[in-house]
Write a protein that holds these residues in place. Structure first.
Motif, mmCIF file in Angstrom:
data_model
loop_
_atom_site.group_PDB
_atom_site.id
_atom_site.type_symbol
_atom_site.label_atom_id
_atom_site.label_comp_id
_atom_site.label_asym_id
_atom_site.label_seq_id
_atom_site.Cartn_x
_atom_site.Cartn_y
_atom_site.Cartn_z
ATOM 1 N N GLY A 3 15.865 -2.350 4.788
ATOM 2 C CA GLY A 3 15.248 -3.366 3.992
ATOM 3 C C GLY A 3 13.788 -3.537 4.332
ATOM 4 N N GLY A 4 13.147 -4.404 3.619
ATOM 5 C CA GLY A 4 11.748 -4.694 3.859
ATOM 6 C C GLY A 4 10.824 -3.739 3.143
ATOM 7 N N CYS A 5 9.562 -4.058 3.153
ATOM 8 C CA CYS A 5 8.553 -3.249 2.481
ATOM 9 C C CYS A 5 8.069 -2.148 3.410
ATOM 10 N N HIS A 6 8.072 -0.936 2.923
ATOM 11 C CA HIS A 6 7.654 0.205 3.722
ATOM 12 C C HIS A 6 6.369 0.820 3.201
ATOM 13 N N VAL A 7 5.583 0.035 2.463
ATOM 14 C CA VAL A 7 4.327 0.509 1.876
ATOM 15 C C VAL A 7 3.292 -0.597 1.977
ATOM 16 N N SER A 8 2.098 -0.236 2.397
ATOM 17 C CA SER A 8 0.970 -1.157 2.365
ATOM 18 C C SER A 8 0.210 -0.853 1.079
ATOM 19 N N ALA A 9 -0.107 -1.877 0.282
ATOM 20 C CA ALA A 9 -0.738 -1.634 -1.020
ATOM 21 C C ALA A 9 -1.882 -2.601 -1.274
ATOM 22 N N ALA A 10 -2.869 -2.096 -2.029
ATOM 23 C CA ALA A 10 -3.989 -2.921 -2.494
ATOM 24 C C ALA A 10 -4.256 -2.538 -3.940
ATOM 25 N N CYS A 11 -4.405 -3.534 -4.807
ATOM 26 C CA CYS A 11 -4.675 -3.259 -6.214
ATOM 27 C C CYS A 11 -6.156 -2.975 -6.409
ATOM 28 N N LEU A 12 -6.430 -1.975 -7.228
ATOM 29 C CA LEU A 12 -7.786 -1.619 -7.605
ATOM 30 C C LEU A 12 -7.944 -1.954 -9.082
ATOM 31 N N PRO A 13 -9.086 -1.678 -9.707
ATOM 32 C CA PRO A 13 -9.308 -2.105 -11.099
ATOM 33 C C PRO A 13 -8.254 -1.632 -12.103
ATOM 34 N N HIS A 14 -7.977 -2.503 -13.082
ATOM 35 C CA HIS A 14 -7.051 -2.231 -14.178
ATOM 36 C C HIS A 14 -7.810 -1.505 -15.283
ATOM 37 N N HIS A 15 -7.184 -0.504 -15.887
ATOM 38 C CA HIS A 15 -7.789 0.235 -16.997
ATOM 39 C C HIS A 15 -7.051 -0.184 -18.268
ATOM 40 N N ALA A 16 -7.641 -1.101 -19.030
ATOM 41 C CA ALA A 16 -6.973 -1.702 -20.183
ATOM 42 C C ALA A 16 -6.616 -0.684 -21.261
ATOM 43 N N ALA A 17 -7.474 0.295 -21.523
ATOM 44 C CA ALA A 17 -7.231 1.266 -22.600
ATOM 45 C C ALA A 17 -5.952 2.071 -22.378
ATOM 46 N N SER A 18 -5.642 2.389 -21.137
ATOM 47 C CA SER A 18 -4.433 3.170 -20.857
ATOM 48 C C SER A 18 -3.307 2.306 -20.304
ATOM 49 N N ALA A 19 -3.555 1.008 -20.173
ATOM 50 C CA ALA A 19 -2.570 0.065 -19.618
ATOM 51 C C ALA A 19 -2.090 0.520 -18.243
ATOM 52 N N THR A 20 -3.026 1.003 -17.429
ATOM 53 C CA THR A 20 -2.708 1.444 -16.073
ATOM 54 C C THR A 20 -3.620 0.759 -15.074
ATOM 55 N N SER A 21 -3.185 0.744 -13.844
ATOM 56 C CA SER A 21 -3.991 0.229 -12.746
ATOM 57 C C SER A 21 -3.987 1.251 -11.625
ATOM 58 N N ARG A 22 -5.086 1.309 -10.902
ATOM 59 C CA ARG A 22 -5.123 2.147 -9.711
ATOM 60 C C ARG A 22 -4.705 1.268 -8.542
ATOM 61 N N VAL A 23 -3.961 1.847 -7.631
ATOM 62 C CA VAL A 23 -3.575 1.144 -6.418
ATOM 63 C C VAL A 23 -3.846 2.052 -5.230
ATOM 64 N N GLU A 24 -4.187 1.431 -4.138
ATOM 65 C CA GLU A 24 -4.379 2.168 -2.897
ATOM 66 C C GLU A 24 -3.147 1.902 -2.048
ATOM 67 N N LEU A 25 -2.441 2.968 -1.714
ATOM 68 C CA LEU A 25 -1.181 2.851 -0.985
ATOM 69 C C LEU A 25 -1.291 3.514 0.378
ATOM 70 N N GLU A 26 -0.605 2.949 1.340
ATOM 71 C CA GLU A 26 -0.540 3.577 2.654
ATOM 72 C C GLU A 26 0.917 3.581 3.097
ATOM 73 N N PRO A 27 1.495 4.772 3.260
ATOM 74 C CA PRO A 27 2.888 4.826 3.707
ATOM 75 C C PRO A 27 3.010 4.270 5.125
ATOM 76 N N VAL A 28 4.108 3.596 5.388
ATOM 77 C CA VAL A 28 4.325 2.993 6.694
ATOM 78 C C VAL A 28 5.322 3.811 7.511
ATOM 79 N N THR A 29 6.366 4.309 6.868
ATOM 80 C CA THR A 29 7.413 5.007 7.615
ATOM 81 C C THR A 29 7.310 6.524 7.560
ATOM 82 N N GLY A 30 6.594 7.077 6.581
ATOM 83 C CA GLY A 30 6.501 8.524 6.468
ATOM 84 C C GLY A 30 7.713 9.166 5.820
ATOM 85 N N ARG A 31 8.563 8.379 5.187
ATOM 86 C CA ARG A 31 9.757 8.920 4.539
ATOM 87 C C ARG A 31 9.382 9.672 3.266
ATOM 88 N N SER A 32 10.126 10.719 2.952
ATOM 89 C CA SER A 32 9.896 11.522 1.751
ATOM 90 C C SER A 32 9.992 10.661 0.504
#
Length: 85
Positions: A1-30
């Motif tokens: 259980g628990g969160c195994h990812v560190s995340a930060a939101c980056l700018p949203h791209h309205a035209a494609s309805a997507t957002s960039r996120v910066e992720l950092e794996p915590v456990t290294g699991r596949s």
């Protein structure tokens, strides 16, 4: 259980309805990042295994920085490259 990812939101791209996120794996699991984002309802664009068909030409997942020890010299290496998308 628990969160195994560190995340930060980056700018949203309205035209494609997507957002960039910066992720950092915590456990290294596949597939850790891919599974986590799918589980919270935000699969990675182009993820044919964990996301819906979205027409992306590839998985839009990019390692901006990799840090490792060179297997022969033992020297620390830090490799960086901006995302191509």
């Amino acid at each position: 259980g628990g969160c195994h990812v560190s995340a930060a939101c980056l700018p949203h791209h309205a035209a494609s309805a997507t957002s960039r996120v910066e992720l950092e794996p915590v456990t290294g699991r596949s597939h850790q990042l891919r599974v986590h984002l799918q589980a919270i309802g935000h699969p990675i664009v182009g993820d044919a295994l964990y996301g819906p068909a979205d027409g992306a030409p590839r998985l839009m997942l990019h390692a901006r920085t990799l840090a490792l020890t060179h297997p022969v010299s033992g020297r620390a290496l830090v490799l960086s490259r901006p995302a191509p998308f």
